[in-house]
Design a protein around this motif. Structure first.
Motif, PDB file in Angstrom:
ATOM      1  N   VAL A   4       0.853  -1.195   0.000  1.00 44.14           N
ATOM      2  CA  VAL A   4       0.000   0.000   0.000  1.00 44.14           C
ATOM      3  C   VAL A   4       0.885   1.239   0.000  1.00 44.14           C
ATOM      4  O   VAL A   4       1.905   1.285   0.695  1.00 44.14           O
ATOM      5  CB  VAL A   4      -0.927   0.014   1.239  1.00 44.14           C
ATOM      6  N   ALA A   5       0.478   2.244  -0.795  1.00 45.58           N
ATOM      7  CA  ALA A   5       1.241   3.493  -0.857  1.00 45.58           C
ATOM      8  C   ALA A   5       0.379   4.674  -0.451  1.00 45.58           C
ATOM      9  O   ALA A   5      -0.852   4.647  -0.582  1.00 45.58           O
ATOM     10  CB  ALA A   5       1.765   3.706  -2.276  1.00 45.58           C
ATOM     11  N   ILE A   6       1.062   5.691   0.051  1.00 46.27           N
ATOM     12  CA  ILE A   6       0.408   6.979   0.321  1.00 46.27           C
ATOM     13  C   ILE A   6       0.581   7.834  -0.932  1.00 46.27           C
ATOM     14  O   ILE A   6       1.710   8.118  -1.348  1.00 46.27           O
ATOM     15  CB  ILE A   6       1.016   7.661   1.558  1.00 46.27           C
ATOM     16  N   ALA A 105      -9.901  -5.177  -0.766  1.00 45.34           N
ATOM     17  CA  ALA A 105     -11.327  -4.850  -0.647  1.00 45.34           C
ATOM     18  C   ALA A 105     -11.645  -3.538  -1.365  1.00 45.34           C
ATOM     19  O   ALA A 105     -12.670  -3.420  -2.036  1.00 45.34           O
ATOM     20  CB  ALA A 105     -11.721  -4.758   0.824  1.00 45.34           C
ATOM     21  N   TYR A 106     -10.776  -2.545  -1.220  1.00 42.52           N
ATOM     22  CA  TYR A 106     -10.907  -1.272  -1.940  1.00 42.52           C
ATOM     23  C   TYR A 106      -9.574  -0.948  -2.588  1.00 42.52           C
ATOM     24  O   TYR A 106      -8.527  -1.303  -2.065  1.00 42.52           O
ATOM     25  CB  TYR A 106     -11.278  -0.121  -0.996  1.00 42.52           C
ATOM     26  N   ASP A 107      -9.623  -0.225  -3.710  1.00 42.45           N
ATOM     27  CA  ASP A 107      -8.369   0.207  -4.330  1.00 42.45           C
ATOM     28  C   ASP A 107      -7.871   1.523  -3.740  1.00 42.45           C
ATOM     29  O   ASP A 107      -6.695   1.671  -3.439  1.00 42.45           O
ATOM     30  CB  ASP A 107      -8.564   0.355  -5.841  1.00 42.45           C
ATOM     31  N   LEU A 225       0.391   0.097  -4.209  1.00 40.16           N
ATOM     32  CA  LEU A 225       1.715   0.585  -4.603  1.00 40.16           C
ATOM     33  C   LEU A 225       1.971   0.343  -6.093  1.00 40.16           C
ATOM     34  O   LEU A 225       2.592   1.164  -6.768  1.00 40.16           O
ATOM     35  CB  LEU A 225       2.794  -0.105  -3.756  1.00 40.16           C
ATOM     36  N   GLU A 226       1.429  -0.773  -6.617  1.00 32.97           N
ATOM     37  CA  GLU A 226       1.725  -1.147  -8.009  1.00 32.97           C
ATOM     38  C   GLU A 226       1.273  -0.094  -9.021  1.00 32.97           C
ATOM     39  O   GLU A 226       1.882   0.060 -10.069  1.00 32.97           O
ATOM     40  CB  GLU A 226       1.093  -2.513  -8.324  1.00 32.97           C
ATOM     41  N   VAL A 236       4.948   6.995  -1.291  1.00 32.92           N
ATOM     42  CA  VAL A 236       5.581   6.535  -0.049  1.00 32.92           C
ATOM     43  C   VAL A 236       4.887   5.242   0.357  1.00 32.92           C
ATOM     44  O   VAL A 236       3.656   5.192   0.440  1.00 32.92           O
ATOM     45  CB  VAL A 236       5.443   7.609   1.054  1.00 32.92           C
ATOM     46  N   LYS A 237       5.679   4.213   0.550  1.00 31.63           N
ATOM     47  CA  LYS A 237       5.114   2.898   0.876  1.00 31.63           C
ATOM     48  C   LYS A 237       4.837   2.787   2.373  1.00 31.63           C
ATOM     49  O   LYS A 237       5.651   3.236   3.187  1.00 31.63           O
ATOM     50  CB  LYS A 237       6.124   1.814   0.457  1.00 31.63           C
ATOM     51  N   ILE A 238       3.693   2.213   2.717  1.00 28.71           N
ATOM     52  CA  ILE A 238       3.447   1.861   4.125  1.00 28.71           C
ATOM     53  C   ILE A 238       4.104   0.507   4.346  1.00 28.71           C
ATOM     54  O   ILE A 238       3.596  -0.525   3.927  1.00 28.71           O
ATOM     55  CB  ILE A 238       1.941   1.814   4.457  1.00 28.71           C
ATOM     56  N   ALA A 239       5.253   0.529   4.999  1.00 27.59           N
ATOM     57  CA  ALA A 239       6.031  -0.697   5.179  1.00 27.59           C
ATOM     58  C   ALA A 239       5.504  -1.533   6.337  1.00 27.59           C
ATOM     59  O   ALA A 239       5.735  -2.738   6.392  1.00 27.59           O
ATOM     60  CB  ALA A 239       7.500  -0.346   5.414  1.00 27.59           C
ATOM     61  N   ALA A 240       4.812  -0.885   7.265  1.00 34.66           N
ATOM     62  CA  ALA A 240       4.212  -1.617   8.388  1.00 34.66           C
ATOM     63  C   ALA A 240       3.126  -0.776   9.032  1.00 34.66           C
ATOM     64  O   ALA A 240       3.234   0.453   9.115  1.00 34.66           O
ATOM     65  CB  ALA A 240       5.278  -1.961   9.435  1.00 34.66           C
TER      66      ALA A 240
END
Lengths: 389, 164
Positions: A4-6, A105-107, A225-226, A236-240
Motif C-alpha cells: 500500500v502506498a500513500i 477490498a478497496y483500491d 503501490l503497483e 511513499v510505501k506503508i512498510a508496516a
C-alpha cells in the motif's frame, strides 16, 4: 496482502480555529489529499475517519457520513467509517484504511482524522479527554490523564534517575521545530527554565509538559503501490502498520515505566517492515505528555530501557544521532486534535520522505516511523513508511 | 453519573471486594469474571470467587494533582497514588492524612472509607476508598476535617461481600 502506498496528503492549520467548523476542516484536509494524489473522487472506494469524541465535543455522532456528505460525495454512496481509539483514533483509522487497501477490498481510500475541541470550555474538554483512561477505577478516585502520566514519570525518575530537566528537554525541542512549521498550533520557542517553571498540572508535570487542546484535521490518500506512479511522482510505501492493546487502567500494567502495547506494536512493525530502529531517520513520537515521549523512545528500541533521560540530556534525537524526532513539533507544539494527530504524524513523515519539509528537512530521509497512544497506553499504533526509489 | 452506576459498585468501592481465580489462586481488584493469568482463559469461567482485600498496601508511585479532575476542584492540591495491596492487586486512589510533600514511594498505607466527591449541592455524594499512612489510618477520623471526614457509622451502608 498487497503493498500500500500513500498517494496524497492534506492538513489544516492546527490550533484554536474559532471561525472554522468541524465539517469545514474535515473536508479541507480530505480534498487536499485527493488533489495532491491527483485522484478523482469517483474512484474512491471508502472513507475512514479517525475521531475521538465528536458526541461529547459537538453533540454530533455519526460523523463519517456527515463529512462524506459535505465533501459532495453522498450521491456516490461510498462507505464512510468512523474509527475511535482515544488519542490513537487517527492512527487506528490509518490502520483500517491500510488493511482495506492491502486486502484488495478497496483500491483507493481516504483516511482522515479530525477533532474540534475548542467549542467547549477547557474544563469540559479536559473531562472528555480524561475519559480515555478508566472512568470507573481511575477517574472516579480523582485521577486525570496528566495525573496518570505524572505517576509514570515519578516511577521512571525513581527507577532510572531520570531528571526533571530531561522531561523538559522534549517540549523545548518540539517548540523549536514547530516554530518552523506554519501549520503548528504553537510557533513560539520555549526555554528549559520556562518548561520546568510552568504551572504544575500534576507533579512533576507542568503545563508545558502537556500537549494543548487543538482543532484540526489531516488526511492521506491510500492506494495500491503497483499503480502509485500514475497518481504521484513520489509515492511513499506503508512498510508496516501495527496495533497492540493492553489493560485499560495504568495500575494493572506489568511495569509502570513501560508501555507494553508500544513495545509489542513496535516489535511487530519492525518485523513487518524488515527494519530496525537505526534504519529510521525520522520519527514522530507521541509526546502528549513529555514523559510519554521518553518512554516511547525506550519501548520502541531507540534507546535502552531507562536511558531516555540521558538521551534527552545528550540531544541524541535533536540533530545529532541517526534518528530525528518530532520534526513537525510533535503533539506538544504542532498540536493535539485527538482524532487528527495519528494522521498528521504520517503527513509529516511523507513531507520528510518526499524532501518537502523545507527548513525542517532531515537530509536523506528514507524511512519514517509514527507512534500514537490512546489513554495511558491501552492502545498503541506504530506505522513505518518508506520512500520508494 | 446516574445513581445506579455508582451504587452497583458499592461492594467494591466501599469494602474492597475483589475476586480470586479458584484455578490459579490469583487475586483481582476490581473483580473479574475471567482470569487473565490462566493460560486458557476459558477454564476460569464460572470459577472466580469473591475475595476480600484487607486494605493494606504500599505506595508504588504517586503525583500531587494541581489541575483537578471533574468534581475534585475543592481538594487541590491532592495526592494521588497507585498502591500495591498486600494481596497483590494494584489500585489508584488518593492519599490523605499527610502533607503531600511527605508522600514517598514505599510508604505503607491502609485503605480508609471517605467521601470522594459530590455531584453539586443537590446531587449524589460518592463515597469510596482513599489511603492513609498505616499508623494514621488505625486512628479514628480526626474531627473538624469537613469533606475529608467519613460519615458516622450508623449512616454507613451494611458491609457486604463482593460478588463477581
Amino acid at each position: 496482502m498487497r503493498d500500500v502506498a500513500i498517494l496524497g496528503i492534506g492538513m489544516t492549520k492546527f490550533g484554536e480555529l474559532w471561525d472554522r467548523s468541524f465539517r469545514e476542516i474535515g473536508i479541507e484536509a480530505g480534498f487536499q489529499a485527493l488533489v495532491d494524489g491527483k485522484l478523482s473522487s469517483r474512484d474512491l472506494g471508502a472513507l475512514y475517519l479517525g475521531n475521538m469524541a465528536s458526541g461529547a465535543f459537538l453533540e454530533q455522532e455519526h460523523i463519517a457520513p456527515l463529512i462524506l456528505d459535505y465533501a459532495g460525495l453522498a450521491s456516490h454512496h461510498l462507505p464512510a467509517i468512523r474509527v475511535e481509539a482515544g488519542g490513537a483514533s487517527g492512527a487506528m483509522a490509518l490502520h483500517e484504511g491500510y488493511l482495506a487497501v492491502a486486502s484488495g477490498a478497496y483500491d483507493f481510500v481516504v483516511v482522515g482524522g479530525a477533532e474540534k475541541m475548542t467549542d467547549v470550555s477547557d474544563t469540559e474538554a479536559s473531562r472528555i479527554v480524561d475519559a480515555t483512561a478508566d472512568t470507573e477505577w481511575e477517574l472516579v478516585f480523582g485521577a486525570t490523564l496528566p495525573a496518570l502520566w505524572a505517576m509514570i514519570a515519578r516511577k521512571h525518575m525513581h527507577e532510572y534517575g531520570t531528571r526533571r530537566e530531561d522531561l523538559a528537554a522534549l517540549p523545548v525541542h518540539d517548540h523549536l521545530m514547530a516554530s518552523k512549521n506554519p501549520l503548528a498550533h504553537f510557533r513560539n520557542k520555549v526555554s528549559l527554565e520556562q518548561v520546568i517553571n510552568s504551572g504544575i498540572v500534576a507533579d512533576p508535570l507542568g503545563l508545558l509538559d502537556c500537549a494543548p487542546l487543538s482543532d484540526g484535521a489531516a488526511a492521506v490518500l491510500l492506494g495500491p503501490l503497483e499503480s502509485a506512479r500514475k497518481y504521484t511522482d513520489t509515492p511513499v510505501k506503508i512498510a508496516a502498520s501495527q496495533v497492540a492493546c493492553d489493560t485499560m487502567a495504568l495500575h494493572h500494567r506489568r511495569d509502570l515505566t513501560t508501555l507494553d502495547s508500544t513495545a509489542v506494536a513496535g516489535t511487530r512493525a519492525f518485523s513487518q517492515a524488515r527494519h530496525k530502529p537505526t534504519d529510521v531517520q525520522v520519527a514522530e513520537i507521541d509526546d502528549a505528555y513529555s514523559i510519554g515521549g521518553l518512554v516511547a523512545l525506550e519501548d520502541l528500541g531507540f534507546v535502552a530501557k531507562g536511558e531516555a533521560g540521558l538521551a534527552m540530556r545528550d540531544g541524541r534525537f535533536f540533530g545529532k544521532g541517526t534518528t530525528q524526532i518530532n520534526t513537525s513539533g510533535g503533539l506538544k507544539a504542532q498540536g493535539r486534535p485527538f482524532g487528527a494527530v495519528g494522521v498528521a504524524q504520517v503527513v509529516e513523515l511523507v513531507r520528510q520522505l518526499r524532501g518537502d519539509a523545507k527548513d525542517r528537512q532531515v537530509a536523506g530521509a528514507q524511512v519514517g516511523l509514527a507512534h500514537s497512544v490512546g489513554g495511558t497506553g491501552a492502545t498503541s499504533v506504530v506505522t513505518i513508511v518508506e520512500r520508494v526509489n | 453519573m446516574a445513581i445506579a452506576r455508582f451504587w452497583r459498585e458499592t461492594p467494591r468501592r466501599y469494602n474492597l471486594g475483589g475476586s480470586r481465580c479458584t484455578v490459579c489462586t490469583t487475586v483481582y481488584f476490581p473483580p473479574r469474571s475471567v482470569c487473565p493469568t490462566c493460560t486458557t482463559h476459558r477454564q476460569s469461567l464460572g470459577k472466580m470467587e469473591p475475595f476480600q482485600l484487607s486494605g493494606d498496601g504500599e505506595v508504588v508511585t504517586f503525583t500531587v494533582v494541581h489541575e483537578a479532575a471533574n468534581g475534585f476542584e475543592m481538594l487541590v492540591p491532592y495526592a494521588l497514588a497507585i498502591v500495591q495491596t498486600v494481596e497483590g492487586p494494584l489500585l489508584t486512589g488518593q492519599v490523605v492524612n499527610l502533607r503531600p510533600e511527605d508522600l514517598q514511594i514505599g510508604l505503607k498505607v491502609r485503605a480508609t472509607f471517605r467521601k470522594l466527591r459530590e455531584e453539586g449541592p443537590a446531587g449524589v455524594i460518592h463515597y469510596g476508598y482513599k489511603f492513609a499512612p498505616k499508623e494514621e489510618a488505625a486512628m479514628a477520623p480526626r474531627p473538624g476535617r469537613g469533606s475529608e471526614q467519613a460519615p458516622a457509622a450508623s449512616h454507613a451502608p451494611e458491609p457486604s461481600r463482593a460478588r463477581a
